[in-house]
Write an enzyme that holds these catalytic residues in place. Structure first.
Site, PDB file in Angstrom:
ATOM      1  N   LYS A 134      30.565  41.676  61.221  1.00 12.03           N
ATOM      2  CA  LYS A 134      30.995  41.255  59.965  1.00 12.03           C
ATOM      3  C   LYS A 134      29.732  41.383  58.764  1.00 12.03           C
ATOM      4  CE  LYS A 134      31.691  37.141  57.544  1.00 12.03           C
ATOM      5  NZ  LYS A 134      31.646  35.461  57.579  1.00 12.03           N
ATOM      6  N   ASP A 143      28.795  35.731  50.129  1.00  6.85           N
ATOM      7  CA  ASP A 143      30.356  35.058  49.944  1.00  6.85           C
ATOM      8  C   ASP A 143      30.384  33.757  49.372  1.00  6.85           C
ATOM      9  OD1 ASP A 143      32.745  33.994  50.832  1.00  6.85           O
ATOM     10  OD2 ASP A 143      31.916  33.012  52.748  1.00  6.85           O
ATOM     11  N   LYS A 164      32.785  27.940  46.930  1.00  4.72           N
ATOM     12  CA  LYS A 164      31.928  26.883  47.728  1.00  4.72           C
ATOM     13  C   LYS A 164      31.031  26.421  46.600  1.00  4.72           C
ATOM     14  CE  LYS A 164      30.769  30.197  51.540  1.00  4.72           C
ATOM     15  NZ  LYS A 164      31.340  29.403  52.490  1.00  4.72           N
ATOM     16  N   ASP A 178      38.022  31.344  51.699  1.00  5.92           N
ATOM     17  CA  ASP A 178      36.752  31.429  52.193  1.00  5.92           C
ATOM     18  C   ASP A 178      36.587  31.572  53.449  1.00  5.92           C
ATOM     19  OD1 ASP A 178      34.174  30.993  52.104  1.00  5.92           O
ATOM     20  OD2 ASP A 178      33.955  28.516  52.155  1.00  5.92           O
ATOM     21  N   GLU A 207      37.217  34.299  55.066  1.00  5.46           N
ATOM     22  CA  GLU A 207      37.608  35.904  54.570  1.00  5.46           C
ATOM     23  C   GLU A 207      36.882  36.784  55.786  1.00  5.46           C
ATOM     24  OE1 GLU A 207      33.577  35.604  54.570  1.00  5.46           O
ATOM     25  OE2 GLU A 207      34.933  34.115  53.668  1.00  5.46           O
ATOM     26  N   ARG A 238      37.382  36.607  59.100  1.00  2.93           N
ATOM     27  CA  ARG A 238      38.156  36.958  60.297  1.00  2.93           C
ATOM     28  C   ARG A 238      39.110  37.981  59.795  1.00  2.93           C
ATOM     29  NH1 ARG A 238      39.851  30.920  60.947  1.00  2.93           N
ATOM     30  NH2 ARG A 238      37.838  30.642  60.203  1.00  2.93           N
TER      31      ARG A 238
END
Length: 464
Positions: free
Chosen positions: A231, A236, A243, A313, A315, A317
């Site tokens: 990944k 993020d 967040k 959030d 994301e 996967r």
């Protein structure tokens, strides 16, 4: 300076034939029994040295200089297998040799090397130059390559996103491939839609640095096929489900899965293992702009499975789904994915244990054995199919964020499992990629999880 310091980093080990001073690594029992330099033992007793774990006592020579040192291993050295990592920080600069029977020479050398790491990219002060002499019985080349892989992973995670976005991660990926003569390709921006990586495009399209899908190929066809997927979320924000500030502070490490598989790939290639290696990294930034993907959107994945977005959030996967589907189209003998995927994994096992998921009992046994042998801890969590119903969606095939919040690491693993149907063996690692408090062998910051154990497993398989 490049973002992968292993290219320039000087060795932690002495040149062959260098003049060295002794370090007596001792337990409290060793102090009671003697068996080493009488003058050093007398000095230790006079100074009240108790051989507590990590304690160092410098012993003067007759000329007033330091002549040797004593290093405490504690009562049970097995409790701190890499305690020798403290030595580069404690010893004066110079060449040293460690004399002990309590720790194997290879374990001692690896611990020393791991502890010598320092992330100095943005520092102006110079580090000490402490070097360890390795005995002939140690495979120095293998120690060096393991250190290089770990240090690469640490460096990539530690570099902030302003210098390690998707484009810079591709640069590092290409440099790694170039170093070992691998073939590296990338699919960037809207070409992701043309090449059928819709979820990678969806998650990364809001960033000013276009999303990309990176692939490295190395080795010979006909050898066991090993595919590593990492990944690569370089930052993020959480997307539109943004967040809070506290939860965003460490999000430069959300590409820790990519960093770890790159470190593992370095070890494999440097060792020349007889494998057909493929490394896949979807590299994106989960950002916010007018074209960001939204809660409630539904997208079709590369595999054709439709996914409802219930939380932007979740994301990681999504991009892994396209990568795993791509890997599965030419089924590998071993498929490994690594990601900083869920907070639930940290709740379950804390920040130091690497959770892994697999249905392959033979692989799981090999991983557990390697984890013990290499002191590279991991723990198996279940792919409990009873929770598979939780990832189903009323409007689409599956949701990226099940309601309720329970068993989050398991439901994330089950989400990924939907995209792996042909690989002969698959394991998913949900890692933290960060050290929260200094350890003897690892400072606070980016960290490699499970890749030394994985290297052993793959090396053993390649040798059969």
């Amino acid at each position: 300076m490049t973002p992968y310091q292993y290219i320039e980093r000087s060795s932690s080990f002495s040149a062959k034939g260098a003049a060295t001073k002794p370090v007596y690594a001792v337990t409290p029992a060793d102090l009671d029994g003697g068996g080493f330099d009488p003058a050093a033992l007398a000095w230790a007793r006079a100074a009240g040295f108790k051989a507590e774990g990590g304690a160092l006592l410098l012993v003067p020579a007759g000329n007033g200089e330091v002549g040797s040192a004593l290093f405490g291993l504690g009562a049970d050295p097995a409790e701190a297998p890499f305690i020798a990592g403290k030595l580069p920080k404690l010893l004066p600069s110079g060449d040293w040799r460690v004399e002990t029977t309590a720790i194997s020479p290879a374990r001692l050398a690896l611990g020393f090397g791991l502890g010598a790491y320092g992330f100095s990219r943005y520092k102006t002060d110079r580090q000490k130059d402490v070097r360890l002499s390795l005995p002939e019985t140690v495979d120095a080349a293998d120690i060096e390559r393991q250190l290089a892989g770990v240090f690469l992973a640490r460096d990539l995670v530690n570099i902030p996103t302003n210098e390690m976005g998707p484009a810079e991660l591709e640069d590092a990926f290409r440099a790694l491939g170039d170093r070992y003569g691998a073939t590296v390709t990338s699919v960037v921006g809207d070409d992701l839609l043309k090449e059928n990586f819709p979820l990678v495009h969806t998650v990364g399209r809001a960033s000013v640095s276009p999303p990309r899908f990176l692939e490295l190929r190395w080795g010979e066809k006909g050898h066991p096929r090993v595919t590593l997927v990492g990944k690569g979320v370089c930052f993020d924000t959480g997307g539109l489900d943004i967040k809070g500030a506290a939860n965003m502070a460490l999000m430069k490490k959300d590409m820790g899965g990519a960093a770890n598989v790159m470190g593992l790939a370095l070890m494999i290639m440097d060792a020349g293992l007889k494998v057909d290696l493929q490394v896949l990294v979807p590299a994106i930034e989960n950002s916010i702009s007018g074209n960001a993907f939204r809660p409630g959107d539904i997208y079709r994945s590369r595999k054709g499975i439709t996914v409802q977005i219930d939380n932007t959030d979740a994301e990681g996967r999504l991009i892994l789904a396209d990568a795993l589907a791509y890997a599965d189209e030419n089924p590998p003998d071993l498929l490994v994915d690594m990601s900083t995927l869920t907070g639930a994994a940290r709740v379950a096992l804390g920040p130091e244990l690497a959770p892994y998921f697999t249905d392959d009992e033979t692989l799981s046994s090999s991983l557990a054995e390697a984890a013990r042998a290499e002191a590279d801890p991991m723990w198996r969590l279940p792919l409990w199919m009873g929770y598979d119903k939780d990832i189903r969606s009323r409007a689409a095939d599956i949701t990226n964020s099940p309601s309720g919040g329970m068993a989050g690491a398991i439901t994330a693993a089950l989400f990924l499992k939907r995209f792996v149907t042909a690989a002969r063996s698959w394991v998913h690692f949900d890692i933290y990629a960060w050290v929260l408090a200094d350890k003897p062998h690892a400072p606070v910051g980016g960290e490699a999880f499970a890749i030394r154990a994985l290297y052993k497993v793959i090396r053993d398989r390649a040798a059969k």
